[in-house]
Enzyme design. Structure first.
Site, PDB file in Angstrom:
ATOM      1  N   LYS A 164       1.814   0.115  14.898  1.00  0.00           N
ATOM      2  CA  LYS A 164       3.232   0.040  15.250  1.00  0.00           C
ATOM      3  C   LYS A 164       3.657  -1.175  16.080  1.00  0.00           C
ATOM      4  O   LYS A 164       4.836  -1.525  16.105  1.00  0.00           O
ATOM      5  CB  LYS A 164       3.642   1.302  16.047  1.00  0.00           C
ATOM      6  CG  LYS A 164       3.692   2.548  15.219  1.00  0.00           C
ATOM      7  CD  LYS A 164       4.818   2.483  14.202  1.00  0.00           C
ATOM      8  CE  LYS A 164       4.659   3.494  13.101  1.00  0.00           C
ATOM      9  NZ  LYS A 164       5.066   3.019  11.784  1.00  0.00           N
ATOM     10  N   TYR A 198       4.571   6.604   9.631  1.00  0.00           N
ATOM     11  CA  TYR A 198       3.728   5.432   9.361  1.00  0.00           C
ATOM     12  C   TYR A 198       4.534   4.342   8.650  1.00  0.00           C
ATOM     13  O   TYR A 198       4.393   3.152   8.958  1.00  0.00           O
ATOM     14  CB  TYR A 198       2.517   5.845   8.514  1.00  0.00           C
ATOM     15  CG  TYR A 198       1.383   4.840   8.531  1.00  0.00           C
ATOM     16  CD1 TYR A 198       0.280   5.003   9.360  1.00  0.00           C
ATOM     17  CD2 TYR A 198       1.413   3.710   7.713  1.00  0.00           C
ATOM     18  CE1 TYR A 198      -0.768   4.075   9.375  1.00  0.00           C
ATOM     19  CE2 TYR A 198       0.382   2.777   7.723  1.00  0.00           C
ATOM     20  CZ  TYR A 198      -0.699   2.967   8.562  1.00  0.00           C
ATOM     21  OH  TYR A 198      -1.719   2.042   8.571  1.00  0.00           O
ATOM     22  N   TYR A 215      -8.800   5.793   7.635  1.00  0.00           N
ATOM     23  CA  TYR A 215      -8.851   6.211   9.029  1.00  0.00           C
ATOM     24  C   TYR A 215      -9.875   7.345   9.103  1.00  0.00           C
ATOM     25  O   TYR A 215      -9.650   8.415   8.535  1.00  0.00           O
ATOM     26  CB  TYR A 215      -7.484   6.725   9.501  1.00  0.00           C
ATOM     27  CG  TYR A 215      -6.448   5.637   9.701  1.00  0.00           C
ATOM     28  CD1 TYR A 215      -5.743   5.096   8.625  1.00  0.00           C
ATOM     29  CD2 TYR A 215      -6.156   5.173  10.985  1.00  0.00           C
ATOM     30  CE1 TYR A 215      -4.791   4.104   8.825  1.00  0.00           C
ATOM     31  CE2 TYR A 215      -5.197   4.182  11.190  1.00  0.00           C
ATOM     32  CZ  TYR A 215      -4.529   3.652  10.112  1.00  0.00           C
ATOM     33  OH  TYR A 215      -3.583   2.664  10.300  1.00  0.00           O
ATOM     34  N   PRO A 237      -3.319   0.792  18.822  1.00  0.00           N
ATOM     35  CA  PRO A 237      -3.097   0.272  17.466  1.00  0.00           C
ATOM     36  C   PRO A 237      -3.256   1.291  16.337  1.00  0.00           C
ATOM     37  O   PRO A 237      -3.002   0.960  15.182  1.00  0.00           O
ATOM     38  CB  PRO A 237      -4.132  -0.850  17.341  1.00  0.00           C
ATOM     39  CG  PRO A 237      -5.170  -0.558  18.376  1.00  0.00           C
ATOM     40  CD  PRO A 237      -4.501   0.193  19.473  1.00  0.00           C
ATOM     41  N   HIS A 279       0.838  -1.195   0.000  1.00  0.00           N
ATOM     42  CA  HIS A 279       0.000   0.000   0.000  1.00  0.00           C
ATOM     43  C   HIS A 279       0.874   1.246   0.000  1.00  0.00           C
ATOM     44  O   HIS A 279       1.778   1.364   0.816  1.00  0.00           O
ATOM     45  CB  HIS A 279      -0.919   0.014   1.230  1.00  0.00           C
ATOM     46  CG  HIS A 279      -2.116  -0.862   1.073  1.00  0.00           C
ATOM     47  ND1 HIS A 279      -3.283  -0.660   1.755  1.00  0.00           N
ATOM     48  CD2 HIS A 279      -2.338  -1.937   0.266  1.00  0.00           C
ATOM     49  CE1 HIS A 279      -4.173  -1.575   1.390  1.00  0.00           C
ATOM     50  NE2 HIS A 279      -3.613  -2.365   0.505  1.00  0.00           N
TER      51      HIS A 279
HETATM   52  P1  RFL Z   1       2.704 -11.330  21.546  1.00  0.00           P
HETATM   53  O1  RFL Z   1       2.251 -11.430  20.115  1.00  0.00           O
HETATM   54  O2  RFL Z   1       1.708 -10.942  22.556  1.00  0.00           O
HETATM   55  O3  RFL Z   1       3.356 -12.730  21.922  1.00  0.00           O
HETATM   56  C1  RFL Z   1       3.689 -13.064  23.253  1.00  0.00           C
HETATM   57  C2  RFL Z   1       3.595 -14.566  23.383  1.00  0.00           C
HETATM   58  O4  RFL Z   1       4.012 -14.955  24.692  1.00  0.00           O
HETATM   59  C3  RFL Z   1       3.130 -15.971  25.149  1.00  0.00           C
HETATM   60  N1  RFL Z   1       3.200 -16.048  26.625  1.00  0.00           N
HETATM   61  C4  RFL Z   1       3.879 -17.010  27.304  1.00  0.00           C
HETATM   62  N2  RFL Z   1       4.601 -18.061  26.879  1.00  0.00           N
HETATM   63  C5  RFL Z   1       5.157 -18.880  27.823  1.00  0.00           C
HETATM   64  N3  RFL Z   1       5.010 -18.680  29.169  1.00  0.00           N
HETATM   65  C6  RFL Z   1       4.287 -17.637  29.631  1.00  0.00           C
HETATM   66  N4  RFL Z   1       4.126 -17.446  30.943  1.00  0.00           N
HETATM   67  C7  RFL Z   1       3.694 -16.746  28.674  1.00  0.00           C
HETATM   68  N5  RFL Z   1       2.927 -15.627  28.780  1.00  0.00           N
HETATM   69  C8  RFL Z   1       2.642 -15.224  27.539  1.00  0.00           C
HETATM   70  C9  RFL Z   1       1.787 -15.544  24.605  1.00  0.00           C
HETATM   71  O5  RFL Z   1       0.844 -16.618  24.577  1.00  0.00           O
HETATM   72  C10 RFL Z   1       2.170 -15.058  23.218  1.00  0.00           C
HETATM   73  O6  RFL Z   1       2.119 -16.097  22.254  1.00  0.00           O
HETATM   74  O7  RFL Z   1       3.919 -10.312  21.694  1.00  0.00           O
HETATM   75  P2  RFL Z   1       5.066  -9.868  20.677  1.00  0.00           P
HETATM   76  O8  RFL Z   1       5.731 -11.065  20.071  1.00  0.00           O
HETATM   77  O9  RFL Z   1       5.858  -8.869  21.405  1.00  0.00           O
HETATM   78  O10 RFL Z   1       4.280  -9.174  19.454  1.00  0.00           O
HETATM   79  C11 RFL Z   1       3.606  -7.951  19.647  1.00  0.00           C
HETATM   80  C12 RFL Z   1       2.383  -7.859  18.717  1.00  0.00           C
HETATM   81  O11 RFL Z   1       1.605  -9.029  18.877  1.00  0.00           O
HETATM   82  C13 RFL Z   1       1.520  -6.617  18.987  1.00  0.00           C
HETATM   83  O12 RFL Z   1       2.335  -5.502  19.288  1.00  0.00           O
HETATM   84  C14 RFL Z   1       0.651  -6.230  17.770  1.00  0.00           C
HETATM   85  O13 RFL Z   1      -0.302  -7.226  17.501  1.00  0.00           O
HETATM   86  C15 RFL Z   1      -0.045  -4.886  17.990  1.00  0.00           C
HETATM   87  N6  RFL Z   1      -0.966  -4.532  16.899  1.00  0.00           N
HETATM   88  C16 RFL Z   1      -0.511  -4.015  15.708  1.00  0.00           C
HETATM   89  N7  RFL Z   1       0.806  -3.884  15.474  1.00  0.00           N
HETATM   90  C17 RFL Z   1       1.252  -3.453  14.261  1.00  0.00           C
HETATM   91  O14 RFL Z   1       2.479  -3.322  14.071  1.00  0.00           O
HETATM   92  N8  RFL Z   1       0.418  -3.157  13.209  1.00  0.00           N
HETATM   93  C18 RFL Z   1      -0.923  -3.280  13.347  1.00  0.00           C
HETATM   94  O15 RFL Z   1      -1.638  -3.077  12.371  1.00  0.00           O
HETATM   95  C19 RFL Z   1      -1.436  -3.679  14.645  1.00  0.00           C
HETATM   96  N9  RFL Z   1      -2.750  -3.818  14.826  1.00  0.00           N
HETATM   97  C20 RFL Z   1      -2.330  -4.716  17.077  1.00  0.00           C
HETATM   98  C21 RFL Z   1      -3.208  -4.336  16.013  1.00  0.00           C
HETATM   99  C22 RFL Z   1      -2.836  -5.267  18.241  1.00  0.00           C
HETATM  100  C23 RFL Z   1      -4.178  -5.432  18.368  1.00  0.00           C
HETATM  101  N10 RFL Z   1      -4.624  -6.046  19.552  1.00  0.00           N
HETATM  102  C24 RFL Z   1      -5.524  -7.124  19.585  1.00  0.00           C
HETATM  103  C25 RFL Z   1      -3.928  -5.766  20.780  1.00  0.00           C
HETATM  104  C26 RFL Z   1      -4.560  -4.479  16.143  1.00  0.00           C
HETATM  105  C27 RFL Z   1      -5.048  -5.000  17.334  1.00  0.00           C
HETATM  106  C28 RFL Z   1      -6.556  -5.108  17.428  1.00  0.00           C
HETATM  107  C1  PHB Z   2      -5.266  -4.055  10.973  1.00  0.00           C
HETATM  108  O1  PHB Z   2      -5.344  -4.334   9.758  1.00  0.00           O
HETATM  109  O2  PHB Z   2      -5.552  -4.884  11.851  1.00  0.00           O
HETATM  110  C2  PHB Z   2      -4.832  -2.710  11.375  1.00  0.00           C
HETATM  111  C3  PHB Z   2      -4.433  -1.801  10.420  1.00  0.00           C
HETATM  112  C4  PHB Z   2      -4.019  -0.533  10.799  1.00  0.00           C
HETATM  113  C5  PHB Z   2      -4.024  -0.188  12.139  1.00  0.00           C
HETATM  114  C6  PHB Z   2      -4.401  -1.110  13.098  1.00  0.00           C
HETATM  115  C7  PHB Z   2      -4.816  -2.381  12.723  1.00  0.00           C
HETATM  116  O3  PHB Z   2      -3.649   1.067  12.492  1.00  0.00           O
END
Ligand code: RFL
Ligand code: PHB
Length: 427
Positions: free
Chosen positions: A326, A413, A229, A322, A99
């Site tokens: 990032k 971004y 957005y 989110p 994109h």
């Molecule tokens: P994770 O993915 O949370 O993984 C951590 C892992 O550790 C496990 N764990 C354990 N394992 C063993 N023993 C224990 N005691 C443990 N406790 C926990 C967990 O089960 C898990 O598997 O962390 P990590 O690797 O640091 O990754 C971070 C990302 O997952 C997170 O920052 C992103 O998903 C945030 N996020 C977004 N980030 C982006 O860069 N671009 C996006 O578009 C974006 N959209 C989002 C998002 C997060 C969202 N939510 C649900 C919070 C959209 C949403 C809705």
């Molecule tokens: C997503 O596709 O889940 C998404 C995209 C952009 C954002 C957050 C989440 O800023």
């Protein structure tokens, strides 16, 4: 000229760590213990393997759960480069959707912010975190990596010695103890690693936001070519996507909003209202909702990202709302820095490990600021009056009218500062 660089592989002394098990005691020795099979832990174990470093990775959830957990969708161009240079981009290159900008919508107008044009060609790629995690798990398993799913009782100790210990009970109920040179806490915001650090050695900065996101995954082609957005008087909305046939959409709701108050029809009606562009002919396409959930919004940074031989990476150390897309990108960027630091540390050179926290925190704070800025510009705060609303609209108008302001959004971004992958480029 094409130059193929390889990693310098240091010879291991005879008594030094390779992963080996003492059957009687279930004691294992490895170089790096990794807690968490999210993007941070999985990529770290792969980057370490590329450097000839052994790791043992433990994960509390099942493989299927990790591969299905709906989260992020947007990769910065540096994250794509990192995955590509690490040999992990076969599916990403086939299925990722590049994109070149986003739409910002407010006051009944939709404006395109053209990243390519503003940043000299930089882009982002829509490729779901679920797919990144699937690719990483498949790679680690195929490479014979030591990955334990469905562990319980994870604990880390002896962190201030040069032989920290990772303990866990594996899926078969066997209690295991792994002596390591270093441990990486990649266990997310609710993990056990950050709480294992004495609180008086950490500085925590945090902010909760008075709203949450209700997210849906829908079996319907996206109604847009790039993410929208939308700032609306009823609250923020985001139109994202997962593929040419699957859409991902979010609505601002109250943090304590009961999910049962949001049947699918109400969600679609509210999304249609917030994305409406009267007179334009544009319409939001609807379809079956495959999944839905509510996510709270928080900014959180815990520093330093290291205690003795325990190194925190990703959401274990910091989380962002989110809105700036990032979180996943920060997790990948942390481990790009951590892999060479641990490589040097296990071979007797602590310099990069000593600099790890400071190196990462520069990017973390840039992303924390950007995510806060996007969030507060686009959401409606409960209790905010007309003054706040006018300030938000003025800020949005400035972003779309001023090349300088639009460039600032675009470079943040797409990822700022540009990521050094610390990997040799294969030609
Ligand atoms: P994770 O993915 O949370 O993984 C951590 C892992 O550790 C496990 N764990 C354990 N394992 C063993 N023993 C224990 N005691 C443990 N406790 C926990 C967990 O089960 C898990 O598997 O962390 P990590 O690797 O640091 O990754 C971070 C990302 O997952 C997170 O920052 C992103 O998903 C945030 N996020 C977004 N980030 C982006 O860069 N671009 C996006 O578009 C974006 N959209 C989002 C998002 C997060 C969202 N939510 C649900 C919070 C959209 C949403 C809705
Ligand atoms: C997503 O596709 O889940 C998404 C995209 C952009 C954002 C957050 C989440 O800023």
């Amino acid at each position: 000229m094409c130059v193929k660089r390889t990693f310098p592989r240091r010879a291991r002394p005879a008594c030094d760590p390779t992963t080996r098990t003492d059957q009687a005691t279930n004691r294992t020795r490895t170089q790096v213990g990794i807690v968490g099979a999210g993007p941070a832990g999985l990529l770290l174990s792969h980057l370490l393997a590329l450097r000839g470093i052994d790791s043992v990775l433990v994960e509390i959830r099942s493989r299927a759960y990790c591969e299905a957990r709906q989260r992020a969708g947007v990769l910065e161009d540096g994250s794509v480069r990192l995955l590509r240079e690490a040999g992990l981009a076969a599916r990403l290159d086939q299925q990722g959707l590049e994109h070149g900008g986003i739409y910002l919508q407010f006051a009944g107008e939709r404006h395109h912010v053209d990243f390519r044009e503003l940043t000299g060609g930089r882009t982002v790629t829509v490729y779901a975190q679920t797919e990144v995690v699937k690719d990483l798990i498949a790679q680690r398993i195929a490479a014979g990596g030591s990955v334990h799913f469905e562990v319980t009782d994870t604990a880390v100790s002896e962190l201030t010695t040069d032989r920290p210990v990772l303990r866990f009970t594996d899926a078969a109920g066997v209690t295991r103890e792994v002596t390591c040179d270093a441990i990486a806490g990649c266990d997310g915001f609710h993990g056990i690693c950050r709480p294992a650090i004495p609180p008086d050695t950490l500085t925590v900065r945090e902010r909760d936001y008075p709203y949450a996101w209700l997210g849906i995954l829908a079996d319907v082609p996206p109604s847009t070519d790039e993410l929208i957005y939308a700032h609306h008087e009823d609250g923020f909305a985001l139109h994202s996507l997962r593929s040419p046939t699957v859409s991902r959409l979010y609505l601002q709701v109250a943090p304590d909003e009961p999910m049962q108050d949001w049947p699918d029809d109400r969600i679609w009606a509210e999304l249609a209202r917030r994305f409406a562009l009267p007179g334009s002919g544009w319409e939001l396409q609807t379809g079956p909702v495959l999944e839905k959930g509510i996510t709270p919004m928080r900014s959180f940074v815990s520093a330093p990202m290291r205690y003795g031989r325990l190194f925190l990476a990703g959401d274990a150390a910091h989380i962002v709302p989110p809105t700036g897309a990032k979180g996943l990108n920060l997790a990948l960027a942390d481990v790009a820095v951590l892999a060479p630091a641990l490589d040097a540390l296990v071979h007797g050179d602590p310099g990069l490990a000593d600099a790890y926290s400071q190196t990462c925190l520069r990017r973390v704070w840039r992303s924390t600021h950007f995510s806060w800025w996007m969030t507060t510009m686009l959401h409606r705060s409960p209790g905010a009056g007309p003054m706040e609303a006018e300030l938000q609209l003025s800020q949005l108008r400035y972003v779309v009218d001023s090349r300088a302001a639009a460039t600032s959004l675009a470079e943040n971004y797409t990822g700022f500062p540009e990521l050094d992958t610390h990997l040799p480029t294969a030609h």
